[in-house]
Design a protein around this motif. Structure first.
Motif, mmCIF file in Angstrom:
data_model
loop_
_atom_site.group_PDB
_atom_site.id
_atom_site.type_symbol
_atom_site.label_atom_id
_atom_site.label_comp_id
_atom_site.label_asym_id
_atom_site.label_seq_id
_atom_site.Cartn_x
_atom_site.Cartn_y
_atom_site.Cartn_z
ATOM 1 N N GLY A 10 4.744 -5.255 7.443
ATOM 2 C CA GLY A 10 5.179 -4.097 8.229
ATOM 3 C C GLY A 10 4.901 -4.210 9.706
ATOM 4 O O GLY A 10 5.177 -5.227 10.340
ATOM 5 N N GLY A 11 4.287 -3.155 10.243
ATOM 6 C CA GLY A 11 4.132 -3.019 11.692
ATOM 7 C C GLY A 11 3.216 -4.041 12.333
ATOM 8 O O GLY A 11 3.414 -4.431 13.486
ATOM 9 N N GLY A 12 2.191 -4.429 11.620
ATOM 10 C CA GLY A 12 1.340 -5.504 12.131
ATOM 11 C C GLY A 12 0.335 -5.101 13.187
ATOM 12 O O GLY A 12 -0.052 -5.927 14.015
ATOM 13 N N LEU A 86 -4.785 -10.999 4.569
ATOM 14 C CA LEU A 86 -3.717 -10.047 4.229
ATOM 15 C C LEU A 86 -3.805 -8.876 5.199
ATOM 16 O O LEU A 86 -4.845 -8.216 5.287
ATOM 17 N N ALA A 87 -2.729 -8.609 5.901
ATOM 18 C CA ALA A 87 -2.742 -7.532 6.893
ATOM 19 C C ALA A 87 -1.518 -6.645 6.662
ATOM 20 O O ALA A 87 -0.491 -6.817 7.302
ATOM 21 N N GLY A 88 -1.659 -5.757 5.678
ATOM 22 C CA GLY A 88 -0.532 -4.894 5.331
ATOM 23 C C GLY A 88 0.521 -5.640 4.534
ATOM 24 O O GLY A 88 1.710 -5.336 4.637
ATOM 25 N N PHE A 89 0.094 -6.622 3.737
ATOM 26 C CA PHE A 89 1.027 -7.408 2.904
ATOM 27 C C PHE A 89 1.210 -6.654 1.596
ATOM 28 O O PHE A 89 0.242 -6.474 0.843
ATOM 29 N N ILE A 108 -7.626 -5.948 3.963
ATOM 30 C CA ILE A 108 -8.189 -4.702 4.481
ATOM 31 C C ILE A 108 -7.498 -3.543 3.799
ATOM 32 O O ILE A 108 -6.277 -3.570 3.598
ATOM 33 N N HIS A 109 -8.320 -2.554 3.437
ATOM 34 C CA HIS A 109 -7.801 -1.412 2.682
ATOM 35 C C HIS A 109 -8.252 -0.121 3.380
ATOM 36 O O HIS A 109 -9.428 -0.007 3.750
ATOM 37 N N PRO A 110 -7.344 0.855 3.518
ATOM 38 C CA PRO A 110 -7.696 2.047 4.305
ATOM 39 C C PRO A 110 -8.411 3.130 3.499
ATOM 40 O O PRO A 110 -8.020 4.303 3.545
ATOM 41 N N GLU A 173 -10.607 1.965 13.201
ATOM 42 C CA GLU A 173 -11.763 1.233 12.661
ATOM 43 C C GLU A 173 -11.324 -0.080 12.015
ATOM 44 O O GLU A 173 -12.029 -1.086 12.090
ATOM 45 N N GLU A 174 -10.149 -0.077 11.378
ATOM 46 C CA GLU A 174 -9.619 -1.329 10.807
ATOM 47 C C GLU A 174 -9.528 -2.388 11.900
ATOM 48 O O GLU A 174 -9.900 -3.547 11.705
ATOM 49 N N HIS A 175 -9.017 -1.962 13.048
ATOM 50 C CA HIS A 175 -8.800 -2.913 14.145
ATOM 51 C C HIS A 175 -10.121 -3.462 14.684
ATOM 52 O O HIS A 175 -10.144 -4.496 15.337
HETATM 53 C C1 GRF Z 1 -3.235 -0.779 7.057
HETATM 54 O O1 GRF Z 1 -3.587 0.578 6.917
HETATM 55 C C2 GRF Z 1 -3.990 -1.626 6.074
HETATM 56 O O2 GRF Z 1 -5.238 -1.102 5.764
HETATM 57 C C3 GRF Z 1 -3.111 -1.561 4.853
HETATM 58 O O3 GRF Z 1 -1.804 -1.574 5.351
HETATM 59 C C4 GRF Z 1 -1.787 -1.057 6.681
HETATM 60 C C5 GRF Z 1 -1.142 -2.114 7.541
HETATM 61 O O4 GRF Z 1 -0.940 -1.676 8.845
HETATM 62 N N1 GRF Z 1 -3.428 -2.634 3.949
HETATM 63 P P1 GRF Z 1 -0.454 -2.707 9.960
HETATM 64 O O5 GRF Z 1 0.833 -3.360 9.448
HETATM 65 O O6 GRF Z 1 -1.546 -3.690 10.182
HETATM 66 O O7 GRF Z 1 -0.191 -1.838 11.164
#
Ligand code: GRF
Length: 219
Positions: A10-12, A86-89, A108-110, A173-175
């Motif tokens: 997705g957006g990345g 894995l980044a939004g995969f 990463i999981h939100p 916080e993910e970032h």
């Molecule tokens: C994030 O919320 C991540 O935790 C989840 O998917 C989303 C991806 O967002 N696994 P992005 O594509 O990195 O903006």
């Protein structure tokens, strides 16, 4: 220094935070390839802007998830990837990938796992009424969002939160923690002991968090 491959759909924004952390020398890693299952993912444009090699692997080209993952592993190996990020995969990882990269895939999981695995978890956290949520970086195993936890950050849930406002606060916080986790891996500081990941040389946070702060028993 660790060579990574980042998988996106997705957006990345997480990809961007990793790119930025590498470019500002906070993270000692190189992104060898960004792979998407979605040809329209904005994450691919982000990678292009930074001159990072990109690949698209379409699910329609593979009859089974395992065949898809065999191809994924092949491409990652061609690019000499050590750690898969894995980044939004938006796909479940299956055995061929787990075997090709044992304990070398992170996600990463939100939400604060093991609460709220799966999708739409910010909405689920609000509806459940939890007072805290957050995000979790973990190693990937054969389950859904179930592997050993590396690092978590806690975010309070506010009474007026919507899925959108909570998602944004968690994303910040993910970032912060995803690049940190990659740096910890790169420094060889993650020791996996069964389900527990011990971070060598890390200090423990002091104090407790409380939400809401009703101040009934203020000292
Ligand atoms: C994030 O919320 C991540 O935790 C989840 O998917 C989303 C991806 O967002 N696994 P992005 O594509 O990195 O903006």
């Amino acid at each position: 220094m660790v060579d990574i491959g980042v998988l996106v759909s997705g957006g990345g924004t997480n990809l961007q935070s990793i790119i930025d952390a590498i470019e500002s020398k906070k993270v000692d890693a190189g992104i060898k390839v960004v792979i998407s299952n979605n040809p329209d993912a904005f994450a691919l444009k982000r990678a292009a802007r930074h001159g990072i090699p990109r690949e698209v692997i379409l699910k329609e080209d593979f009859p089974t998830r395992e065949q898809y993952d065999t191809e994924l592993a092949r491409i990652l190996k061609i690019h000499d990837v050590e750690l898969v990020v894995l980044a939004g995969f938006m796909r479940i990882i299956t055995r061929p990938m787990l075997e090709a990269f044992p304990m070398r895939i992170i996600n990463i999981h939100p939400a604060l796992l093991p609460s709220f695995p799966g999708l739409n978890v910010q909405k689920k956290a609000i509806e459940y009424g939890v007072k805290f949520s957050g995000c979790t970086v973990h190693f990937v195993d054969e389950g859904v969002d179930s592997g050993p936890i590396i690092i978590q950050a806690v975010v309070p849930v506010r009474d007026n939160d919507t899925a959108d406002t909570l998602s944004k606060r968690i994303l910040e916080e993910e970032h912060r923690i995803y690049p940190q986790a990659i740096q910890l891996y790169s420094e060889g500081r993650l020791c996996i002991n069964g389900r527990r990941v011990i971070v060598k040389g890390a200090s423990e946070p002091a104090g407790v968090l409380e939400n809401p702060l009703a101040a009934i028993f203020a000292s």
